[in-house]
Design a protein around this motif. Sequence first.
Motif, short mmCIF file in Angstrom:
data_model
loop_
_atom_site.label_atom_id
_atom_site.label_comp_id
_atom_site.label_asym_id
_atom_site.label_seq_id
_atom_site.Cartn_x
_atom_site.Cartn_y
_atom_site.Cartn_z
N ASN A 138 0.74 -1.11 -0.09
CA ASN A 138 0.21 0.05 -0.14
C ASN A 138 0.84 1.14 -0.03
OD1 ASN A 138 0.95 0.19 2.78
ND2 ASN A 138 -1.04 -0.47 3.58
N GLU A 139 0.44 2.41 -0.09
CA GLU A 139 1.15 3.60 -0.25
C GLU A 139 2.07 3.64 1.08
OE1 GLU A 139 -1.29 6.99 -0.69
OE2 GLU A 139 -2.15 6.39 -2.47
N ALA A 140 1.73 3.37 2.38
CA ALA A 140 2.44 3.56 3.40
C ALA A 140 3.74 2.62 3.51
CB ALA A 140 1.63 3.12 4.70
N THR A 141 3.59 1.26 2.78
CA THR A 141 4.88 0.56 2.64
C THR A 141 5.75 0.78 1.46
OG1 THR A 141 3.31 -1.05 1.59
CG2 THR A 141 3.80 -1.26 4.00
N LEU A 142 5.22 1.37 0.63
CA LEU A 142 5.80 1.52 -0.63
C LEU A 142 7.42 2.17 -0.51
CD1 LEU A 142 3.80 2.40 -3.53
CD2 LEU A 142 5.16 0.45 -3.42
N PRO A 143 7.42 3.37 0.33
CA PRO A 143 8.85 3.89 0.65
C PRO A 143 9.53 3.03 1.26
CG PRO A 143 6.92 5.39 1.00
CD PRO A 143 6.41 4.25 0.96
N LEU A 144 9.27 2.19 2.07
CA LEU A 144 9.99 1.39 2.79
C LEU A 144 10.74 0.15 2.01
CD1 LEU A 144 7.87 1.05 5.88
CD2 LEU A 144 9.53 2.42 5.73
N LEU A 145 9.98 -0.37 0.81
CA LEU A 145 10.19 -1.11 -0.03
C LEU A 145 11.26 -0.65 -1.14
CD1 LEU A 145 6.49 -2.77 -0.42
CD2 LEU A 145 8.44 -4.00 0.72
N TYR A 146 10.96 0.58 -1.30
CA TYR A 146 11.78 1.02 -2.61
C TYR A 146 12.64 2.27 -2.39
CZ TYR A 146 8.77 -2.16 -5.52
OH TYR A 146 8.36 -3.31 -6.01
N GLY A 147 13.20 2.36 -1.07
CA GLY A 147 14.30 3.22 -0.82
C GLY A 147 13.71 4.63 -0.67
N GLY A 148 12.63 4.85 -0.10
CA GLY A 148 12.20 6.18 -0.01
C GLY A 148 11.60 6.89 -1.06
N GLU A 149 10.78 8.12 -0.65
CA GLU A 149 9.91 8.83 -1.72
C GLU A 149 10.69 9.34 -2.92
OE1 GLU A 149 6.94 9.19 -2.07
OE2 GLU A 149 6.09 8.59 0.28
N ASP A 150 12.11 9.83 -2.50
CA ASP A 150 12.64 10.47 -3.71
C ASP A 150 13.07 9.07 -4.80
OD1 ASP A 150 12.57 12.72 -2.72
OD2 ASP A 150 14.73 12.50 -1.76
N ASN A 151 13.39 8.17 -4.18
CA ASN A 151 13.58 7.04 -5.05
C ASN A 151 12.40 6.55 -5.86
OD1 ASN A 151 16.00 5.37 -6.21
ND2 ASN A 151 14.68 3.77 -5.36
N LEU A 152 11.33 6.43 -5.20
CA LEU A 152 10.12 6.15 -5.71
C LEU A 152 9.90 7.01 -6.93
CD1 LEU A 152 7.72 5.32 -2.96
CD2 LEU A 152 8.32 3.70 -4.64
N GLU A 153 9.85 8.30 -6.80
CA GLU A 153 9.71 9.39 -8.00
C GLU A 153 10.66 9.06 -8.98
OE1 GLU A 153 7.76 11.73 -9.95
OE2 GLU A 153 7.02 11.14 -8.01
N GLU A 154 11.86 8.59 -8.80
CA GLU A 154 12.95 8.35 -9.68
C GLU A 154 12.55 7.09 -10.56
OE1 GLU A 154 17.60 7.20 -9.69
OE2 GLU A 154 17.11 8.66 -8.35
N LEU A 155 11.96 6.15 -10.13
CA LEU A 155 11.66 4.96 -10.71
C LEU A 155 10.16 5.27 -11.39
CD1 LEU A 155 12.04 2.11 -7.72
CD2 LEU A 155 13.25 2.34 -9.87
N ARG A 156 9.46 6.04 -11.11
CA ARG A 156 8.09 6.51 -11.86
C ARG A 156 8.95 7.02 -13.11
NH1 ARG A 156 5.94 7.42 -6.52
NH2 ARG A 156 4.33 5.76 -5.96
N GLU A 157 9.54 7.95 -12.85
CA GLU A 157 10.31 8.79 -14.05
C GLU A 157 10.94 8.09 -15.00
OE1 GLU A 157 10.34 12.07 -16.35
OE2 GLU A 157 9.33 11.93 -14.21
N THR A 158 11.75 7.11 -14.53
CA THR A 158 12.39 6.06 -15.47
C THR A 158 11.38 5.36 -16.19
OG1 THR A 158 14.28 5.81 -13.80
CG2 THR A 158 13.65 3.77 -15.26
N GLY A 159 10.17 4.91 -15.74
CA GLY A 159 9.33 4.25 -16.47
C GLY A 159 8.79 5.12 -17.42
N LYS A 160 8.21 6.46 -17.11
CA LYS A 160 7.69 7.26 -17.88
C LYS A 160 8.81 7.51 -19.30
CE LYS A 160 5.19 10.14 -14.72
NZ LYS A 160 5.05 11.32 -14.02
N LYS A 161 10.04 7.67 -19.01
CA LYS A 161 10.92 7.78 -20.09
C LYS A 161 10.98 6.63 -20.87
CE LYS A 161 13.85 11.29 -17.77
NZ LYS A 161 15.04 11.64 -17.00
N ALA A 162 10.97 5.36 -19.96
CA ALA A 162 11.02 4.00 -20.92
C ALA A 162 9.82 3.88 -21.87
CB ALA A 162 11.25 3.03 -20.08
#
Length: 294
Positions: A138-162
């Motif tokens: 869920n939204e609460a656990t995502l930052p813990l699973l993927y290295g924090g909010e900054d890294n989550l945003e980076e992964l989303r941006e990577t997906g958009k560019k891909a």
Amino acid sequence: MEKVTFQRENLKLVGNLYFPKNFNPEEKYPAVIVGGSLTSVKEQMAATYAAKMALKGIVALAFDYSHYGESEGLPRQFEDPQNKLRDMKAAVSFLESLPYVEGIGALGICTSGGNVAYLAENDSRVKAIATVAAWLPNEATLPLLYGGEDNLEELRETGKKAKEVYLEMGDNQMVLAYSNTDKTASHFGPMEYYMDNNRGGGISAWKNSFSLMSWEPWLGFDPTSKAKNIKAPTMIIHSDGSALPDNAKQFYADLGGEKELVWLEGYHFDFYDQEKKVNEAANNAGRFFKAHIN
């Protein structure tokens, strides 16, 4: 077991249909669709559990989601919960068309545990669901699973560019789906089930690849939010050693309909293919389905 195909809109999906012993097409049987983990194919945990369901008198369909295995869908290895929801609805429609099926349920292992939550919220034809070692972020656990909010945003941006690269050039950029050593993998170790050629890694139909385009839809996967809307009887089979045990307990607590929690011992990957753990989970799921699918 019989290989079958069915349509989801303009895509052909491929599955294996498992039949009970002494199957008689003139009789009526409960039926379930069965799905496995992220990137998995029907020959992995879906096959294991479908065969167990058939032994309990249940017709079981293990199938490849679109974009995976033998099923159609481009780009390949693309993870999108909404696509999988449409796939599962098509699988339910296929089972519904069989004259010997009296009612339909859904069994999800790991990621597909979350996927069947989406299905149960959306499709009243599903009479019961069961999850095994479900992946219930869920939204609460995502930052813990993927290295924090900054890294989550980076992964989303990577997906958009891909996705932009794919739409412009047709290049489907990939990373490893699972690795014990490569930190660029979508899921970084320990991942022994997938690394072992005697286990999931030895299934030739499976590809250890994750389309970078998947990041945005994958990080939006929120099955825990579905629990409050699920009316079908639901069994949650989990353990302290399985993924996100607190989320599984919260998901169960949020269910408003008939429900049963089966808390076992065992490590997450044990429930994929280790005989003792699989039998414990399958025995409970089979009992639940036989009681609620009609």
